[in-house]
Scaffold this motif. Sequence first.
Motif, PDB file in Angstrom:
ATOM      1  N   GLY A  32      41.829  22.161  58.483  1.00  0.00           N
ATOM      2  CA  GLY A  32      43.093  21.555  58.068  1.00  0.00           C
ATOM      3  C   GLY A  32      42.888  20.223  57.367  1.00  0.00           C
ATOM      4  O   GLY A  32      43.516  19.935  56.341  1.00  0.00           O
ATOM      5  N   ILE A  33      42.010  19.394  57.914  1.00  0.00           N
ATOM      6  CA  ILE A  33      41.719  18.106  57.268  1.00  0.00           C
ATOM      7  C   ILE A  33      41.094  18.332  55.893  1.00  0.00           C
ATOM      8  O   ILE A  33      41.457  17.665  54.912  1.00  0.00           O
ATOM      9  N   HIS A  34      40.148  19.268  55.808  1.00  0.00           N
ATOM     10  CA  HIS A  34      39.493  19.561  54.527  1.00  0.00           C
ATOM     11  C   HIS A  34      40.511  20.050  53.501  1.00  0.00           C
ATOM     12  O   HIS A  34      40.491  19.622  52.334  1.00  0.00           O
ATOM     13  N   PHE A  35      41.397  20.950  53.913  1.00  0.00           N
ATOM     14  CA  PHE A  35      42.411  21.466  52.994  1.00  0.00           C
ATOM     15  C   PHE A  35      43.324  20.344  52.499  1.00  0.00           C
ATOM     16  O   PHE A  35      43.642  20.274  51.302  1.00  0.00           O
ATOM     17  N   SER A  36      43.718  19.463  53.394  1.00  0.00           N
ATOM     18  CA  SER A  36      44.611  18.364  52.999  1.00  0.00           C
ATOM     19  C   SER A  36      43.916  17.403  52.032  1.00  0.00           C
ATOM     20  O   SER A  36      44.494  16.981  51.019  1.00  0.00           O
ATOM     21  N   VAL A  37      42.662  17.067  52.332  1.00  0.00           N
ATOM     22  CA  VAL A  37      41.933  16.140  51.459  1.00  0.00           C
ATOM     23  C   VAL A  37      41.759  16.730  50.075  1.00  0.00           C
ATOM     24  O   VAL A  37      41.994  16.059  49.055  1.00  0.00           O
ATOM     25  N   PHE A  38      41.343  17.978  49.992  1.00  0.00           N
ATOM     26  CA  PHE A  38      41.095  18.572  48.681  1.00  0.00           C
ATOM     27  C   PHE A  38      42.396  18.883  47.937  1.00  0.00           C
ATOM     28  O   PHE A  38      42.413  18.891  46.702  1.00  0.00           O
ATOM     29  N   ALA A  39      43.480  19.148  48.671  1.00  0.00           N
ATOM     30  CA  ALA A  39      44.766  19.318  47.995  1.00  0.00           C
ATOM     31  C   ALA A  39      45.191  18.016  47.323  1.00  0.00           C
ATOM     32  O   ALA A  39      45.687  18.007  46.189  1.00  0.00           O
ATOM     33  N   LEU A  40      44.986  16.896  48.003  1.00  0.00           N
ATOM     34  CA  LEU A  40      45.296  15.596  47.406  1.00  0.00           C
ATOM     35  C   LEU A  40      44.393  15.312  46.212  1.00  0.00           C
ATOM     36  O   LEU A  40      44.858  14.831  45.163  1.00  0.00           O
ATOM     37  N   LEU A  41      43.092  15.623  46.348  1.00  0.00           N
ATOM     38  CA  LEU A  41      42.171  15.377  45.237  1.00  0.00           C
ATOM     39  C   LEU A  41      42.492  16.263  44.042  1.00  0.00           C
ATOM     40  O   LEU A  41      42.392  15.818  42.888  1.00  0.00           O
ATOM     41  N   ARG A  42      42.879  17.514  44.286  1.00  0.00           N
ATOM     42  CA  ARG A  42      43.245  18.393  43.169  1.00  0.00           C
ATOM     43  C   ARG A  42      44.470  17.874  42.438  1.00  0.00           C
ATOM     44  O   ARG A  42      44.555  17.947  41.208  1.00  0.00           O
ATOM     45  N   ARG A  43      45.421  17.351  43.193  1.00  0.00           N
ATOM     46  CA  ARG A  43      46.614  16.806  42.555  1.00  0.00           C
ATOM     47  C   ARG A  43      46.268  15.597  41.684  1.00  0.00           C
ATOM     48  O   ARG A  43      46.807  15.421  40.588  1.00  0.00           O
ATOM     49  N   LEU A  44      45.336  14.779  42.173  1.00  0.00           N
ATOM     50  CA  LEU A  44      44.931  13.614  41.380  1.00  0.00           C
ATOM     51  C   LEU A  44      44.154  14.029  40.138  1.00  0.00           C
ATOM     52  O   LEU A  44      44.329  13.445  39.061  1.00  0.00           O
ATOM     53  N   THR A  45      43.284  15.041  40.262  1.00  0.00           N
ATOM     54  CA  THR A  45      42.485  15.460  39.102  1.00  0.00           C
ATOM     55  C   THR A  45      43.322  16.174  38.056  1.00  0.00           C
ATOM     56  O   THR A  45      43.010  16.115  36.861  1.00  0.00           O
ATOM     57  N   HIS A  46      44.392  16.869  38.480  1.00  0.00           N
ATOM     58  CA  HIS A  46      45.245  17.543  37.499  1.00  0.00           C
ATOM     59  C   HIS A  46      45.980  16.543  36.614  1.00  0.00           C
ATOM     60  O   HIS A  46      46.360  16.869  35.491  1.00  0.00           O
ATOM     61  N   LYS A  47      46.190  15.343  37.124  1.00  0.00           N
ATOM     62  CA  LYS A  47      46.839  14.318  36.305  1.00  0.00           C
ATOM     63  C   LYS A  47      45.880  13.693  35.294  1.00  0.00           C
ATOM     64  O   LYS A  47      46.308  13.017  34.371  1.00  0.00           O
ATOM     65  N   SER A  48      44.593  13.902  35.504  1.00  0.00           N
ATOM     66  CA  SER A  48      43.586  13.339  34.602  1.00  0.00           C
ATOM     67  C   SER A  48      43.232  14.354  33.524  1.00  0.00           C
ATOM     68  O   SER A  48      43.169  15.564  33.775  1.00  0.00           O
ATOM     69  N   GLU A  49      42.995  13.859  32.320  1.00  0.00           N
ATOM     70  CA  GLU A  49      42.592  14.724  31.214  1.00  0.00           C
ATOM     71  C   GLU A  49      41.098  15.022  31.231  1.00  0.00           C
ATOM     72  O   GLU A  49      40.620  15.860  30.457  1.00  0.00           O
ATOM     73  N   ASN A  50      40.353  14.355  32.076  1.00  0.00           N
ATOM     74  CA  ASN A  50      38.912  14.558  32.155  1.00  0.00           C
ATOM     75  C   ASN A  50      38.607  15.795  33.003  1.00  0.00           C
ATOM     76  O   ASN A  50      38.990  15.868  34.182  1.00  0.00           O
TER      77      ASN A  50
END
Length: 372
Positions: A32-50
Amino acid sequence: MLDIPLPDFFDGLPLVWRHLIDVAIAALVALGIHFSVFALLRRLTHKSENRSDNIVLRYLRLPTRWLFVAIAVGIARRGWGLSDPTVDLWHMIEGMALPLLIGWLLIAILRALREVVELHADITVENNLNARRRRTRTGILVRIGIFLIILVTVAMMLLSLPSVRSIGVSLLASAGLAGLAVGAAAQPALKNLIAGIQMAFTEPIRIEDAVVVAGEWGWIEEIRLTYIVVKVWDDRRLIVPVSKFLEEPFQNWTRTGAGLFGAIFLYLDPAADIDRLRAYFESFIEDEPLYDGRGNVLQVTDMKADAIELRILATASSSPRTFDLRCAIREKMLAFIRDEMPEAFPRTRALLGSDETPRVSMSPAEGGIPGS
């Protein structure tokens, strides 16, 4: 120390089942912790064009998931109060699992780094020398790093086994002889490994270099840890040991750049009108799509008894285009000579006879006829 509270009706269960339930709960919490952390990171990376962020996350997602689970189970285990034999067994399991997961994570980081470099080093452009250099060096170093990580990981896992440690202690007395035997057996592999490290920094070849090796012309398609794959012009694959490129001479047509001079040789009659041929060559070369405009020349470079050697040079932006340019120039020059200057083709001249040729008389002693 983490003590996971359980409902009262679990008190009657055997101790093994309670430990298994603790492991399951710890694993679910970690997931659960892993899923939450990576869900947050995916949301941040989708906002980046890199796109590099997405690549790193994709490679790290799976190894970090199991690393989270291993850490959570290890924390939950501390509150079990295990007996000494069970603790030893658990330590052995941890000693094998943690190096495996850490090695997996490090390999994933290296592979993500290689893909990020490949993303930013585009070799499809015309002037791709720097991109090919970065890809080649990164690919070799990543493969060497993966090899070393696997070697250290396996060594750490084996050291966690008591039987292996005892065998290692007993072999210390014969370590010198064993080292010589292993060194002799591993000499070819170590030779190619060292050659690969040297190639990563000296760069005699790079990915997509046009080379002539072992009498074959082709492109460097892949550089592995101990061998190199050369894609031959007819789609065959030539497998060459890495050490061969450091110990034996070979031709690299794109060592300092992708552009090349293409050479075309024609053999013509010595009486051919060179100025007329040069004028025709200059009339079409500037409009040739494959020609990149860096330089061209038509010269007589050699003369033999029955023909002269005519060399034509023209530049193109890459080795495949150079080959096609040579073919195009050769076809046009031959068509022009055939239609407009057929007398320029080589001819064989012979002097059959002459009235001024002296007559030779033979004496009777030599077999001649008297009075002849």
